[in-house]
Design a protein around this motif. Structure first.
Motif, mmCIF file in Angstrom:
data_model
loop_
_atom_site.group_PDB
_atom_site.id
_atom_site.type_symbol
_atom_site.label_atom_id
_atom_site.label_comp_id
_atom_site.label_asym_id
_atom_site.label_seq_id
_atom_site.Cartn_x
_atom_site.Cartn_y
_atom_site.Cartn_z
ATOM 1 N N TYR A 258 0.831 -1.208 0.000
ATOM 2 C CA TYR A 258 0.000 0.000 0.000
ATOM 3 C C TYR A 258 0.869 1.262 0.000
ATOM 4 C CZ TYR A 258 -3.856 3.116 1.188
ATOM 5 O OH TYR A 258 -4.795 4.120 1.179
ATOM 6 N N PHE B 20 -5.720 0.988 -7.013
ATOM 7 C CA PHE B 20 -6.658 -0.109 -7.241
ATOM 8 C C PHE B 20 -7.508 -0.385 -5.991
ATOM 9 C CE2 PHE B 20 -7.519 -4.677 -6.781
ATOM 10 C CZ PHE B 20 -8.355 -4.870 -7.873
ATOM 11 N N ILE B 21 -6.852 -0.490 -4.847
ATOM 12 C CA ILE B 21 -7.547 -0.829 -3.591
ATOM 13 C C ILE B 21 -8.491 0.282 -3.149
ATOM 14 C CG2 ILE B 21 -7.115 -1.123 -1.095
ATOM 15 C CD1 ILE B 21 -6.796 -3.695 -2.705
ATOM 16 N N THR B 22 -8.140 1.518 -3.391
ATOM 17 C CA THR B 22 -8.963 2.637 -2.894
ATOM 18 C C THR B 22 -9.931 3.191 -3.936
ATOM 19 O OG1 THR B 22 -7.203 4.209 -3.452
ATOM 20 C CG2 THR B 22 -7.247 3.356 -1.191
ATOM 21 N N ILE C 225 -14.093 0.484 -8.636
ATOM 22 C CA ILE C 225 -13.738 -0.936 -8.744
ATOM 23 C C ILE C 225 -14.531 -1.700 -7.691
ATOM 24 C CG2 ILE C 225 -11.884 -2.642 -8.586
ATOM 25 C CD1 ILE C 225 -9.964 -0.439 -9.546
ATOM 26 N N GLU D 155 -13.979 -7.675 -6.979
ATOM 27 C CA GLU D 155 -12.797 -7.668 -7.848
ATOM 28 C C GLU D 155 -11.531 -7.435 -7.010
ATOM 29 O OE1 GLU D 155 -10.485 -8.012 -11.218
ATOM 30 O OE2 GLU D 155 -12.575 -8.584 -10.897
ATOM 31 N N LYS D 156 -11.621 -6.538 -6.058
ATOM 32 C CA LYS D 156 -10.490 -6.280 -5.159
ATOM 33 C C LYS D 156 -10.165 -7.537 -4.354
ATOM 34 C CE LYS D 156 -11.677 -1.389 -4.650
ATOM 35 N NZ LYS D 156 -12.123 -0.333 -3.737
ATOM 36 N N LYS D 157 -11.201 -8.209 -3.865
ATOM 37 C CA LYS D 157 -10.990 -9.441 -3.094
ATOM 38 C C LYS D 157 -10.377 -10.534 -3.963
ATOM 39 C CE LYS D 157 -14.433 -8.849 0.513
ATOM 40 N NZ LYS D 157 -15.624 -9.413 1.170
ATOM 41 N N LEU E 19 -10.454 -4.631 4.293
ATOM 42 C CA LEU E 19 -10.931 -4.097 3.019
ATOM 43 C C LEU E 19 -12.422 -3.767 3.091
ATOM 44 C CD1 LEU E 19 -10.145 -3.503 0.049
ATOM 45 C CD2 LEU E 19 -10.863 -5.843 -0.474
#
Length: 190
Positions: free
Chosen positions: A38, A47-49, A53, A57-59, A81
């Motif tokens: 991070y 991508f994570i924030t 999205i 998809e993040k998982k 998350l």
């Protein structure tokens, strides 16, 4: 301040899970890996924030990244998350480590010297600090060449093979957030 409180709350809950599942070290390593990603990878952070999205998809991506981890670690990462606390991962990881140190009677000491102490001096310093604090000491040594201290070193050979009782160089000890300055001290000898 609020970020530290959030980090502490999450870290306490995660630490309890880690102890109950006997995975304290593994969970710390996973948290630390997430924190490093991070902090250092802007693509990952974006991508994570990114709000557009989808969470699934993040998982999916995180599951692929941590495919060798067990379900407990995966669930902890997904929980962080889900609660949108990934921006607090640094505080969570730092607080988790503090809790580990508290529970295991370890004090984190960062010592900065003008010249690198010998291994014998480091061992003696650790022994003296452990005796004074009653805790295990995790020592990190930094070298910060102060021009005056380097000048003294060149003139007096400050740290010879057999160190004197008093080491007359400025140096600092930072213990769990406290900074102590000693202009002259005998930290190597009782």
């Amino acid at each position: 301040m609020i970020a530290n409180q959030v980090g502490r709350r999450y870290a306490e809950a995660i630490y309890e899970i880690a102890v109950s599942s006997d995975k304290v070290k593994e969970i710390y390593e996973a948290l630390n890996q997430m924190m490093e990603l991070y902090k250092n990878d802007n693509e990952f952070k974006t991508f994570i924030t990114h709000p557009l999205i989808e969470l699934h998809e993040k998982k999916r991506v995180l599951k692929e990244m941590f495919k060798n981890s067990d379900e407990t670690i995966e669930n902890i990462i997904f929980y962080i998350l889900d609660k949108k606390r990934m921006e607090n991962i640094r505080n969570i990881t730092a607080e988790y480590l503090k809790i580990y140190y508290e529970k295991n009677q370890i004090v984190d000491v960062e010592a900065t010297f003008a010249v690198e102490p010998s291994e014998a001096q480091k061992t003696k310093l650790i022994a003296n600090l452990e005796k004074k604090t009653g805790k295990k000491v995790k020592l990190a040594i930094n070298k910060h060449p102060d021009s005056a201290a380097e000048h003294k070193q060149q003139q007096q050979l400050i740290l010879p093979q057999n160190p004197p009782d008093t080491v007359p160089i400025p140096h600092f000890l930072i213990m769990t957030g406290y900074r102590l300055r000693f202009d002259r001290c005998n930290i190597f000898n009782e």
